[in-house]
Design a protein around this motif. Structure first.
Motif, PDB file in Angstrom:
ATOM      1  N   THR A 159       4.624   9.076 -10.954  1.00  0.00           N
ATOM      2  CA  THR A 159       3.937   9.451 -12.203  1.00  0.00           C
ATOM      3  C   THR A 159       3.491  10.910 -12.186  1.00  0.00           C
ATOM      4  O   THR A 159       2.852  11.370 -13.140  1.00  0.00           O
ATOM      5  N   GLY A 160       3.772  11.617 -11.097  1.00  0.00           N
ATOM      6  CA  GLY A 160       3.463  13.047 -11.062  1.00  0.00           C
ATOM      7  C   GLY A 160       2.305  13.444 -10.172  1.00  0.00           C
ATOM      8  O   GLY A 160       1.974  14.630 -10.077  1.00  0.00           O
ATOM      9  N   LEU A 161       1.666  12.484  -9.509  1.00  0.00           N
ATOM     10  CA  LEU A 161       0.563  12.834  -8.598  1.00  0.00           C
ATOM     11  C   LEU A 161       1.134  13.334  -7.273  1.00  0.00           C
ATOM     12  O   LEU A 161       2.117  12.774  -6.770  1.00  0.00           O
ATOM     13  N   LEU A 168      -3.988   4.306 -14.357  1.00  0.00           N
ATOM     14  CA  LEU A 168      -3.709   3.333 -13.297  1.00  0.00           C
ATOM     15  C   LEU A 168      -2.613   2.368 -13.727  1.00  0.00           C
ATOM     16  O   LEU A 168      -1.721   2.030 -12.933  1.00  0.00           O
ATOM     17  N   ARG A 169      -2.650   1.934 -14.967  1.00  0.00           N
ATOM     18  CA  ARG A 169      -1.591   1.032 -15.455  1.00  0.00           C
ATOM     19  C   ARG A 169      -0.214   1.695 -15.375  1.00  0.00           C
ATOM     20  O   ARG A 169       0.778   1.036 -15.050  1.00  0.00           O
ATOM     21  N   LYS A 170      -0.158   2.989 -15.668  1.00  0.00           N
ATOM     22  CA  LYS A 170       1.137   3.706 -15.564  1.00  0.00           C
ATOM     23  C   LYS A 170       1.638   3.692 -14.118  1.00  0.00           C
ATOM     24  O   LYS A 170       2.829   3.513 -13.859  1.00  0.00           O
ATOM     25  N   ILE A 171       0.712   3.913 -13.169  1.00  0.00           N
ATOM     26  CA  ILE A 171       1.111   3.886 -11.751  1.00  0.00           C
ATOM     27  C   ILE A 171       1.623   2.495 -11.373  1.00  0.00           C
ATOM     28  O   ILE A 171       2.671   2.351 -10.722  1.00  0.00           O
ATOM     29  N   LEU A 172       0.900   1.456 -11.810  1.00  0.00           N
ATOM     30  CA  LEU A 172       1.268   0.082 -11.441  1.00  0.00           C
ATOM     31  C   LEU A 172       2.573  -0.360 -12.109  1.00  0.00           C
ATOM     32  O   LEU A 172       3.192  -1.337 -11.674  1.00  0.00           O
ATOM     33  N   ALA A 173       2.988   0.366 -13.160  1.00  0.00           N
ATOM     34  CA  ALA A 173       4.244   0.046 -13.851  1.00  0.00           C
ATOM     35  C   ALA A 173       5.407   0.923 -13.381  1.00  0.00           C
ATOM     36  O   ALA A 173       6.527   0.795 -13.867  1.00  0.00           O
ATOM     37  N   ALA A 174       5.147   1.819 -12.419  1.00  0.00           N
ATOM     38  CA  ALA A 174       6.186   2.759 -11.963  1.00  0.00           C
ATOM     39  C   ALA A 174       7.250   2.031 -11.130  1.00  0.00           C
ATOM     40  O   ALA A 174       6.999   0.951 -10.573  1.00  0.00           O
ATOM     41  N   PRO A 175       8.454   2.625 -11.029  1.00  0.00           N
ATOM     42  CA  PRO A 175       9.584   1.941 -10.366  1.00  0.00           C
ATOM     43  C   PRO A 175       9.299   1.467  -8.938  1.00  0.00           C
ATOM     44  O   PRO A 175       9.745   0.379  -8.550  1.00  0.00           O
ATOM     45  N   ALA A 176       8.542   2.237  -8.156  1.00  0.00           N
ATOM     46  CA  ALA A 176       8.320   1.862  -6.746  1.00  0.00           C
ATOM     47  C   ALA A 176       7.612   0.516  -6.598  1.00  0.00           C
ATOM     48  O   ALA A 176       7.784  -0.172  -5.578  1.00  0.00           O
ATOM     49  N   LEU A 177       6.816   0.133  -7.593  1.00  0.00           N
ATOM     50  CA  LEU A 177       6.090  -1.145  -7.513  1.00  0.00           C
ATOM     51  C   LEU A 177       6.810  -2.284  -8.228  1.00  0.00           C
ATOM     52  O   LEU A 177       6.380  -3.442  -8.142  1.00  0.00           O
ATOM     53  N   LYS A 178       7.897  -1.981  -8.919  1.00  0.00           N
ATOM     54  CA  LYS A 178       8.617  -3.020  -9.691  1.00  0.00           C
ATOM     55  C   LYS A 178       8.973  -4.254  -8.849  1.00  0.00           C
ATOM     56  O   LYS A 178       8.762  -5.385  -9.293  1.00  0.00           O
ATOM     57  N   SER A 216       0.832  -1.207   0.000  1.00  0.00           N
ATOM     58  CA  SER A 216       0.000   0.000   0.000  1.00  0.00           C
ATOM     59  C   SER A 216       0.869   1.260   0.000  1.00  0.00           C
ATOM     60  O   SER A 216       0.530   2.255  -0.652  1.00  0.00           O
ATOM     61  N   ALA A 217       1.985   1.211   0.729  1.00  0.00           N
ATOM     62  CA  ALA A 217       2.912   2.346   0.737  1.00  0.00           C
ATOM     63  C   ALA A 217       3.588   2.501  -0.621  1.00  0.00           C
ATOM     64  O   ALA A 217       3.776   3.627  -1.111  1.00  0.00           O
ATOM     65  N   ALA A 218       3.946   1.368  -1.242  1.00  0.00           N
ATOM     66  CA  ALA A 218       4.605   1.414  -2.555  1.00  0.00           C
ATOM     67  C   ALA A 218       3.668   1.996  -3.615  1.00  0.00           C
ATOM     68  O   ALA A 218       4.126   2.662  -4.554  1.00  0.00           O
ATOM     69  N   PHE A 219       2.345   1.741  -3.468  1.00  0.00           N
ATOM     70  CA  PHE A 219       1.398   2.323  -4.431  1.00  0.00           C
ATOM     71  C   PHE A 219       1.456   3.848  -4.376  1.00  0.00           C
ATOM     72  O   PHE A 219       1.441   4.515  -5.416  1.00  0.00           O
TER      73      PHE A 219
END
Length: 538
Positions: free
Chosen positions: A172-174, A433-443, A162-165
């Motif tokens: 992604t800029g949010l 949402l897909r961009k967020i889920l593909a961001a480095p923090a969730l890798k 949840s923190a990584a999300f």
């Protein structure tokens, strides 16, 4: 069975429905001691163990003893699918079975209500009632209250996913937002919940329990309202069936209908207040031809993305493992902490799908578990999910009785995805949402996207996936809409237009769906209504 004379009792106020609004009214109207109040609830007392365990909402989705378990009619834009609609049928109503998120919506939502002619419902008007209701764990400030009945708490079980999300959304800029209910809603952060000490804070626990021993408050469970009885156009009594006996409760001052977006218009229609043609079709005498009763139904649709996780840290891993499941249960029993305190969203985000929008139009609910359908078995693999919810759908539907029998479920038509705006919002929301889920923090936490999966890429494919898999976020509203136009059902003081002695107080009065979860706003509406009712009583 007919009513007995001894069953014909009289109260100042008769409240129909002990849900998120009804429990608030019961507390506030009985507090002074001078008014007698009867609270009627079709369901049982809130004794089911899983009501009080936050994660227990998953056990209550298909629990018919505390849930109306409605279905929509076939939804045209969802391929004719019927969408399951759980609603609380128990003390506390849907606040006893919901996902526990405390989200008020945007300031702009309430200002829009006011601009549409509902004076007294702008953000500055309603903020004092949010604060009055609230006992905020973080303390009071410009936006939050302390000492109110409803405890609002921080996430009790933070987890790395949840923190990584939140970190991924920031990449992604949010913006990171520590308070979705403060100055601005936009951004990513942790949700707060209606919990107290690791237990659910339903309105039954927060408002009704402290008031239950008052001599002027009477609570009747297993009492299904059949109809409101009128003297001309003045509401005088409620007829209800309890344990096979037909009873009547007379109201000296007012009848307050708090059945929610489905049961309130249903009761009005059964009582002769609604579209005349519909009522005549079912042999019901028309008290008032009110074509707006049951119109303008809105609900939030959600579409989930499911990810496979390479680490055994998801709730799937805990609850599917016999030893870890027992340990989680023991931890909850001993300390009221751990995975069983998780609500129906740990972290989340609010964002705009188009930069030209004035405020966010999409909400993300992130969950450290995954399942095919809410309330069903968790996936056998390590998985987590995040859902897209369009905040302000244009689509509107209707609620219509199917029979004069109060026990017959009504016809619910929501018309999800009926407009181009709604369809576009979901396609764009899924892409973001897909961009967020593909961001480095969730890798480190992602092996693959399980659903919709890598083959779903074009806008058309994404929209088809939304049609096939979209489901409700359980936020029906607006079927007894507040306003001044001919189709508005209640006025700005929530009095049924054209009728005396009758108000509707619940989510059905919202002029339109607000931008977030509906429980906190419904409690606010009931807090404000309590003041108006007492003012009008002199």
């Amino acid at each position: 069975m007919g009513a007995k004379a001894s069953d014909n009792r009289e109260f100042d106020y008769v409240i129909v429905g002990a849900g998120s609004a009804g429990c608030v009214l019961a507390n506030r109207l009985s507090a002074g001691g001078e008014h007698s109040v009867l609270l009627l609830e079709a369901g049982p007392e809130d004794k089911n163990l899983w009501i009080h365990v936050p994660l227990g909402y998953g056990k209550l989705f298909k629990e018919k003893t505390v849930n109306w378990m409605y279905q929509t009619e076939p939804e045209p834009e969802l391929g004719g699918r019927q969408v399951f609609q759980p609603r609380g049928k128990v003390l506390g109503g849907s606040s006893s079975i919901n996902g526990l998120l405390y989200v008020r919506g945007q300031h702009e939502d309430y200002d829009r209500w006011r601009q549409r002619g509902n004076s007294g419902w702008g953000y500055d008007d309603v903020l004092p009632y949010f604060k009055k209701a609230e006992n905020q764990q973080r303390g009071g400030d410009e936006y939050h209250g302390v000492g109110g009945p409803l405890t609002v708490s921080n996430l009790g079980h933070p987890d790395p996913l949840s923190a990584a999300f939140i970190d991924a959304a920031a990449e992604t800029g949010l913006p990171v937002n520590s308070d979705f209910n403060g100055a601005s809603q936009e951004g990513a952060g942790f949700f707060q919940t209606t919990t107290r000490g690791g237990r659910r804070a339903s309105t039954a626990m927060a408002y009704l329990r402290p008031a239950k021993n008052r001599g002027n408050l009477h609570v009747e469970t297993s009492a299904l309202a059949q109809r409101i009885l009128f003297d001309g156009r003045h509401a005088r009594a409620v007829e209800y069936r309890q344990h096979g006996v037909l009873r009547t409760a007379n109201a000296r001052k007012e009848i307050l209908v708090c059945g929610g977006a489905y049961n309130s218009p249903q009761l009005l229609q059964l009582s002769g207040v609604g579209p005349a043609d519909l009522l005549k079709q079912h042999g019901i005498d028309v008290v008032l031809d009110a074509p707006g009763v049951g119109n303008d139904l809105q609900d939030h649709l959600q579409v989930r993305i499911v990810m496979r996780c390479p680490q055994r840290i998801t709730l799937n891993d805990i609850l599917n493992h016999p030893v870890r499941r027992v340990m989680a249960g023991a931890r909850y029993a001993a300390f009221r902490s751990g995975p069983l305190t998780i609500a129906a969203g740990t972290s989340g985000a609010f964002f705009k799908t188009n930069p030209r929008l004035a405020s966010p139009d999409v909400q993300i609910h992130f969950l450290p578990f995954s399942t095919d359908k809410m309330g069903e078995k968790l996936h056998a693999f390590s998985g987590f999910s995040a859902s897209v919810c369009q905040l302000r759908p244009e689509s509107r539907g209707s609620l219509r009785i199917k029979s004069a029998d109060p026990a017959m479920p009504p016809a619910i038509r929501i018309n999800y995805l009926a407009t181009e705006t709604d369809r576009t919002a979901f396609v764009e929301g899924m892409k973001i949402l897909r961009k967020i889920l593909a961001a480095p923090a969730l890798k480190p936490f992602v092996t693959e996207e399980v659903e919709p999966g890598p083959k779903v890429t074009s806008d058309e494919d994404i929209l088809n996936f939304c049609r096939q898999r979209g489901s409700t976020v359980y936020h029906p509203t607006s079927t007894c809409r507040m306003g001044n136009d001919p189709l508005a059902v209640v006025d700005q003081r929530l009095r049924v237009r054209g009728i005396e002695g009758l108000r509707v107080v619940d989510a059905s009065v919202m002029p339109d769906l607000m931008s977030g979860n509906t429980n906190a706003p419904t409690i606010m509406i009931a807090e404000k209504a309590s003041d108006m009712i007492l003012e009008d009583a002199g």
